[in-house]
Design a protein around this motif. Structure first.
Motif, PDB file in Angstrom:
ATOM      1  N   LEU A   1     -19.451 -36.818  31.228  1.00 27.76           N
ATOM      2  CA  LEU A   1     -19.643 -37.809  30.178  1.00 27.76           C
ATOM      3  C   LEU A   1     -19.041 -37.272  28.892  1.00 27.76           C
ATOM      4  N   PHE A   2     -18.160 -38.071  28.276  1.00 23.44           N
ATOM      5  CA  PHE A   2     -17.565 -37.720  26.994  1.00 23.44           C
ATOM      6  C   PHE A   2     -18.466 -38.307  25.908  1.00 23.44           C
ATOM      7  N   THR A   3     -19.114 -37.431  25.151  1.00 24.95           N
ATOM      8  CA  THR A   3     -20.220 -37.864  24.296  1.00 24.95           C
ATOM      9  C   THR A   3     -19.869 -38.002  22.825  1.00 24.95           C
ATOM     10  N   GLY A   4     -18.614 -37.786  22.437  1.00 18.05           N
ATOM     11  CA  GLY A   4     -18.251 -37.955  21.038  1.00 18.05           C
ATOM     12  C   GLY A   4     -19.139 -37.121  20.137  1.00 18.05           C
ATOM     13  N   ASP A   5     -19.790 -37.770  19.170  1.00 15.75           N
ATOM     14  CA  ASP A   5     -20.716 -37.086  18.278  1.00 15.75           C
ATOM     15  C   ASP A   5     -22.177 -37.381  18.609  1.00 15.75           C
ATOM     16  N   HIS A   6     -22.424 -38.163  19.652  1.00 14.92           N
ATOM     17  CA  HIS A   6     -23.809 -38.520  19.980  1.00 14.92           C
ATOM     18  C   HIS A   6     -24.601 -37.294  20.427  1.00 14.92           C
ATOM     19  N   VAL A   7     -24.033 -36.529  21.330  1.00 18.21           N
ATOM     20  CA  VAL A   7     -24.594 -35.236  21.740  1.00 18.21           C
ATOM     21  C   VAL A   7     -23.462 -34.227  21.677  1.00 18.21           C
ATOM     22  N   MET A   8     -23.644 -33.176  20.894  1.00  9.78           N
ATOM     23  CA  MET A   8     -22.569 -32.198  20.693  1.00  9.78           C
ATOM     24  C   MET A   8     -22.962 -30.823  21.216  1.00  9.78           C
ATOM     25  N   GLY A   9     -21.944 -29.998  21.452  1.00  6.56           N
ATOM     26  CA  GLY A   9     -22.158 -28.686  22.011  1.00  6.56           C
ATOM     27  C   GLY A   9     -22.398 -27.602  20.991  1.00  6.56           C
ATOM     28  N   TRP A  10     -22.615 -27.966  19.723  1.00  8.45           N
ATOM     29  CA  TRP A  10     -22.813 -26.916  18.716  1.00  8.45           C
ATOM     30  C   TRP A  10     -23.923 -27.250  17.718  1.00  8.45           C
ATOM     31  N   SER A  11     -24.292 -28.531  17.581  1.00  6.33           N
ATOM     32  CA  SER A  11     -25.262 -28.915  16.570  1.00  6.33           C
ATOM     33  C   SER A  11     -25.822 -30.285  16.915  1.00  6.33           C
ATOM     34  N   THR A  12     -26.961 -30.613  16.302  1.00  2.00           N
ATOM     35  CA  THR A  12     -27.468 -31.968  16.444  1.00  2.00           C
ATOM     36  C   THR A  12     -26.609 -32.923  15.622  1.00  2.00           C
ATOM     37  N   SER A  13     -26.609 -34.176  16.024  1.00  2.00           N
ATOM     38  CA  SER A  13     -25.817 -35.192  15.346  1.00  2.00           C
ATOM     39  C   SER A  13     -26.488 -35.611  14.044  1.00  2.00           C
ATOM     40  N   VAL A  14     -25.685 -35.926  13.043  1.00  2.00           N
ATOM     41  CA  VAL A  14     -26.195 -36.433  11.777  1.00  2.00           C
ATOM     42  C   VAL A  14     -26.298 -37.951  11.867  1.00  2.00           C
ATOM     43  N   VAL A  15     -27.427 -38.488  11.446  1.00  2.00           N
ATOM     44  CA  VAL A  15     -27.647 -39.935  11.434  1.00  2.00           C
ATOM     45  C   VAL A  15     -27.755 -40.353   9.973  1.00  2.00           C
ATOM     46  N   ILE A  16     -26.778 -41.125   9.499  1.00  2.00           N
ATOM     47  CA  ILE A  16     -26.666 -41.456   8.078  1.00  2.00           C
ATOM     48  C   ILE A  16     -26.860 -42.961   7.872  1.00  2.00           C
ATOM     49  N   PRO A  17     -27.943 -43.372   7.230  1.00  2.00           N
ATOM     50  CA  PRO A  17     -28.132 -44.797   6.916  1.00  2.00           C
ATOM     51  C   PRO A  17     -27.109 -45.254   5.884  1.00  2.00           C
TER      52      PRO A  17
END
Length: 292
Positions: free
Chosen positions: A167-183
């Motif tokens: 699965l290619f996850t883009g920025d949803h799940v990353m291999g180095w950090s949690t994703s940033v969610v910006i309203p």
């Protein structure tokens, strides 16, 4: 968050990660992109065609490196997970040079006039085809299925490679950090729902846009869900002590944080607060949040 590995990084090289996939690292390292954006070329190495996932920034050396990795194959589709400027701007020039179609996520049109990081978005992105959840792109020996995962951005997609279970996850799940969610476009409720959606799948490995391959994906996603729930509990506890603005939470929640990431942390807290507000657990008065 993983430490950035020492240089040299494999920027511009076609790095095989599995029989149907190679990745090309873009020259755009930063506190938000790790060593850079990873573009993936999917297809048989000696086959007639391929797809390019997340073509990355519009930088000539990176586009040249993608074309070198593609070789003599025809690009069937240029596929974008979302439209942040480290992911999709190279789509248009790559399409112009190859005649390939741009498919994948929808263009993102922000319906807000307030201050935010508008420069993070690629407003020039114009797909030839928008993929809905479950729709596919196919080539010789490969099949990619869109998996809608809104949250990090409202238009975020992952792509599942049927033949290998990746699965290619883009920025949803990353291999180095949690994703940033910006309203206001990023939505914590949607993000949690999307994580739970991946948790229910049986993908074998994740290839993210930043960082190493994730070989225990369900374990990582379970940990990410737990991490976000702990953050939520922390916010509720701090609000119980006193009412606060979003910025007031950051010093207590992110000890020793890199100063360059303080803004992102504040926006992540805001995303949690807005979600708590929607659920009737918190309320805001003149930017000050308190428990309901």
């Amino acid at each position: 968050m993983s430490k950035i590995p020492p240089k040299p990084w494999p920027t511009g090289l076609a790095d095989p990660v599995e029989p149907l996939v190679c990745r090309v690292l873009a020259p755009n390292p930063s506190p938000y992109t790790f060593t850079g954006t990873q573009t993936y070329v999917v297809g048989e190495a000696s086959g007639p065609d391929c797809a390019v996932i997340d073509p990355g920034p519009d930088e000539a050396p990176h586009i040249d490196a993608i074309l070198a990795a593609v070789g003599k194959r025809t690009i069937v589709a240029i596929m974008c997970t979302h439209t942040h400027r480290d992911h999709s701007p190279a789509a248009a020039p790559l399409a112009a040079r190859t005649g390939a179609s741009i498919v994948g996520c929808a263009p993102l049109v922000l319906q807000v006039d307030g201050p935010r990081s508008d420069e993070a978005f690629d407003t020039t992105y114009e797909p030839d085809r928008v993929l809905e959840d479950g729709e596919q792109m196919c080539g010789t020996g490969w099949t990619l299925t869109a998996v809608a995962t809104p949250g990090h951005t409202s238009n975020h997609l992952c792509f599942a490679l049927k033949e290998s279970g990746s699965l290619f996850t883009g920025d949803h799940v990353m291999g180095w950090s949690t994703s940033v969610v910006i309203p206001p476009d990023g939505d914590m409720g949607d993000y949690m729902t999307s994580l739970e959606k991946l948790q229910a799948r049986d993908d074998k490995v994740y290839h993210s846009a930043h960082g190493a391959a994730i070989t225990k994906p369900r374990q990582l996603v379970r940990g990410m869900i737990g991490h976000r729930r702990q953050r939520e509990k922390q916010i509720l506890r701090l609000m119980g002590e006193r009412a606060r603005t979003a910025a007031d939470f950051v010093p207590d929640m992110y000890k020793g944080l890199d100063e360059r990431l303080v803004g992102a942390a504040r926006m992540s807290v805001s995303a949690h607060l807005l979600d708590l507000g929607k659920r009737g657990l918190a309320q805001c008065d003149d930017e000050v949040w308190k428990l309901c």
